[in-house]
Scaffold this motif. Structure first.
Motif, PDB file in Angstrom:
ATOM      1  N   ARG A   1       0.800  -1.221   0.000  1.00 28.23           N
ATOM      2  CA  ARG A   1       0.000   0.000   0.000  1.00 28.23           C
ATOM      3  C   ARG A   1       0.838   1.280   0.000  1.00 28.23           C
ATOM      4  O   ARG A   1       1.850   1.369   0.679  1.00 28.23           O
ATOM      5  N   LEU A   2       0.350   2.267  -0.745  1.00 30.10           N
ATOM      6  CA  LEU A   2       0.956   3.594  -0.741  1.00 30.10           C
ATOM      7  C   LEU A   2       0.361   4.438   0.379  1.00 30.10           C
ATOM      8  O   LEU A   2       1.029   5.296   0.945  1.00 30.10           O
ATOM      9  N   ILE A   3      -0.915   4.198   0.677  1.00 29.40           N
ATOM     10  CA  ILE A   3      -1.629   4.948   1.722  1.00 29.40           C
ATOM     11  C   ILE A   3      -1.757   4.072   2.959  1.00 29.40           C
ATOM     12  O   ILE A   3      -2.347   2.989   2.907  1.00 29.40           O
ATOM     13  N   THR A   4      -1.205   4.542   4.079  1.00 26.96           N
ATOM     14  CA  THR A   4      -1.227   3.728   5.300  1.00 26.96           C
ATOM     15  C   THR A   4      -1.789   4.462   6.507  1.00 26.96           C
ATOM     16  O   THR A   4      -1.901   3.883   7.579  1.00 26.96           O
ATOM     17  N   ASN A   5      -2.147   5.751   6.347  1.00 26.82           N
ATOM     18  CA  ASN A   5      -2.736   6.470   7.488  1.00 26.82           C
ATOM     19  C   ASN A   5      -3.588   7.634   6.986  1.00 26.82           C
ATOM     20  O   ASN A   5      -3.500   8.051   5.832  1.00 26.82           O
ATOM     21  N   ILE A   6      -4.431   8.139   7.874  1.00 26.50           N
ATOM     22  CA  ILE A   6      -5.373   9.192   7.523  1.00 26.50           C
ATOM     23  C   ILE A   6      -4.659  10.476   7.094  1.00 26.50           C
ATOM     24  O   ILE A   6      -5.108  11.187   6.191  1.00 26.50           O
TER      25      ILE A   6
ATOM     26  N   LEU B   1     -14.408  13.041   8.118  1.00 24.40           N
ATOM     27  CA  LEU B   1     -15.531  12.121   7.992  1.00 24.40           C
ATOM     28  C   LEU B   1     -16.493  12.245   9.163  1.00 24.40           C
ATOM     29  O   LEU B   1     -17.712  12.112   8.997  1.00 24.40           O
ATOM     30  N   SER B   2     -15.952  12.542  10.343  1.00 22.85           N
ATOM     31  CA  SER B   2     -16.792  12.665  11.535  1.00 22.85           C
ATOM     32  C   SER B   2     -17.724  13.866  11.458  1.00 22.85           C
ATOM     33  O   SER B   2     -18.722  13.943  12.182  1.00 22.85           O
TER      34      SER B   2
ATOM     35  N   VAL C   1      -9.348   6.629  -1.108  1.00 21.63           N
ATOM     36  CA  VAL C   1     -10.791   6.482  -0.899  1.00 21.63           C
ATOM     37  C   VAL C   1     -11.076   5.302   0.028  1.00 21.63           C
ATOM     38  O   VAL C   1     -11.828   5.430   1.005  1.00 21.63           O
ATOM     39  N   TYR C   2     -10.488   4.173  -0.281  1.00 19.67           N
ATOM     40  CA  TYR C   2     -10.760   2.972   0.512  1.00 19.67           C
ATOM     41  C   TYR C   2     -10.277   3.130   1.944  1.00 19.67           C
ATOM     42  O   TYR C   2     -10.885   2.594   2.868  1.00 19.67           O
ATOM     43  N   PHE C   3      -9.193   3.871   2.141  1.00 20.66           N
ATOM     44  CA  PHE C   3      -8.689   4.075   3.502  1.00 20.66           C
ATOM     45  C   PHE C   3      -9.533   5.105   4.242  1.00 20.66           C
ATOM     46  O   PHE C   3      -9.949   4.883   5.379  1.00 20.66           O
TER      47      PHE C   3
ATOM     48  N   TYR D   1     -10.342   4.553  11.755  1.00 19.85           N
ATOM     49  CA  TYR D   1     -10.474   5.621  12.747  1.00 19.85           C
ATOM     50  C   TYR D   1     -10.519   5.059  14.176  1.00 19.85           C
ATOM     51  O   TYR D   1     -10.606   5.795  15.120  1.00 19.85           O
ATOM     52  N   ASN D   2     -10.430   3.739  14.278  1.00 14.69           N
ATOM     53  CA  ASN D   2     -10.542   3.091  15.584  1.00 14.69           C
ATOM     54  C   ASN D   2      -9.227   2.479  16.057  1.00 14.69           C
ATOM     55  O   ASN D   2      -9.193   1.678  16.976  1.00 14.69           O
ATOM     56  N   THR D   3      -8.153   2.826  15.394  1.00 18.09           N
ATOM     57  CA  THR D   3      -6.851   2.296  15.780  1.00 18.09           C
ATOM     58  C   THR D   3      -5.789   3.357  15.573  1.00 18.09           C
ATOM     59  O   THR D   3      -5.897   4.182  14.683  1.00 18.09           O
ATOM     60  N   LYS D   4      -4.767   3.337  16.380  1.00 19.69           N
ATOM     61  CA  LYS D   4      -3.657   4.278  16.259  1.00 19.69           C
ATOM     62  C   LYS D   4      -2.550   3.716  15.376  1.00 19.69           C
ATOM     63  O   LYS D   4      -1.613   4.403  15.029  1.00 19.69           O
ATOM     64  N   LYS D   5      -2.692   2.445  15.023  1.00 21.87           N
ATOM     65  CA  LYS D   5      -1.646   1.817  14.217  1.00 21.87           C
ATOM     66  C   LYS D   5      -1.957   2.011  12.738  1.00 21.87           C
ATOM     67  O   LYS D   5      -3.107   1.894  12.333  1.00 21.87           O
TER      68      LYS D   5
END
Length: 215
Positions: free
Chosen positions: A8-13, A111-112, A199-201, A208-212
């Motif tokens: 993956r290229l995208i791993t965090n918000i 999103l929230s 988009v998928y992330f 949004y429920n994990t810090k990892k």
């Protein structure tokens, strides 16, 4: 042998907050959309155009997952053509609906802060729940390989995978005699992959429920 997409290229918000404004800026957004139609054109299949003309009619009568995975035939078209039309339509929809969720400064609204009943969010979540990201990327990859050919694709991967290849060199690939024929299509695939990963992330509540970060 089944070809797997890369890590993956995208791993965090935080990464999505950077990529969305970049990818959905007017000029880049238009290039993403143009790339979809160029891909359709290069597939040289008039059935796909016919299906796209009627897509809104049959999307209401069939389960989206069945359409995206080619489990059914519609309008006397093959399952593969039906699948292709469904995927292309969903790519266009994801770009359009994501663009509706930008604030006045071009940033993605948290999103929230978006009501769950928001039509754009509901549509995006419906699409991404109907087809896995890996399956979508794999389909696009094989579609591109069917156009450029295995020899070209292998040469491209070897070129950009060389230890002597730096990111700035990609700007010069369009002048590479061996690669220039399909370089626009390869560049589009890289950008649409980044968009889809974002988009998928971003629209996955679990992220949004994990810090990892996603591994």
């Amino acid at each position: 042998m089944k070809k797997k997409t890369e890590s993956r290229l995208i791993t965090n918000i935080d990464q999505t907050q950077i990529t969305f404004p970049m990818l959905l800026e007017k000029r880049q957004r238009e290039e993403l959309i143009d790339g979809i139609f160029k891909l359709i054109q290069k597939l040289e299949n008039p059935e796909i155009d016919r299906l796209l003309d009627h897509y809104e009619d049959f999307i209401q009568n069939y389960d989206l997952k069945d359409l995206l995975y080619g489990n059914i035939e519609v309008l006397n078209a093959s399952r593969l053509d039906t699948k292709t039309a469904a995927i292309m339509s969903c790519l266009l929809a994801l770009i359009a609906f994501s663009s509706e969720l930008l604030d006045n400064e071009g940033r993605m609204i948290p999103l929230s802060n978006i009501p769950k009943e928001n039509i754009a969010v509901s549509a995006i979540e419906y699409i991404i729940s109907s087809i896995a990201l890996d399956d979508l990327l794999e389909y696009l990859l094989y579609s591109i390989i069917s156009i450029v050919g295995v020899v070209y694709y292998t040469a491209f991967q070897q070129k950009i995978g060389s230890k002597n290849f730096a990111n700035e060199h990609i700007l010069h690939l369009e002048n590479d005699a061996e690669l220039k024929e399909h370089i626009d299509l390869m560049a589009w695939f890289a950008v649409i992959r980044l968009f889809l990963e974002s988009v998928y992330f971003y629209f996955n509540d679990e992220n949004y429920n994990t810090k990892k970060p996603l591994q």
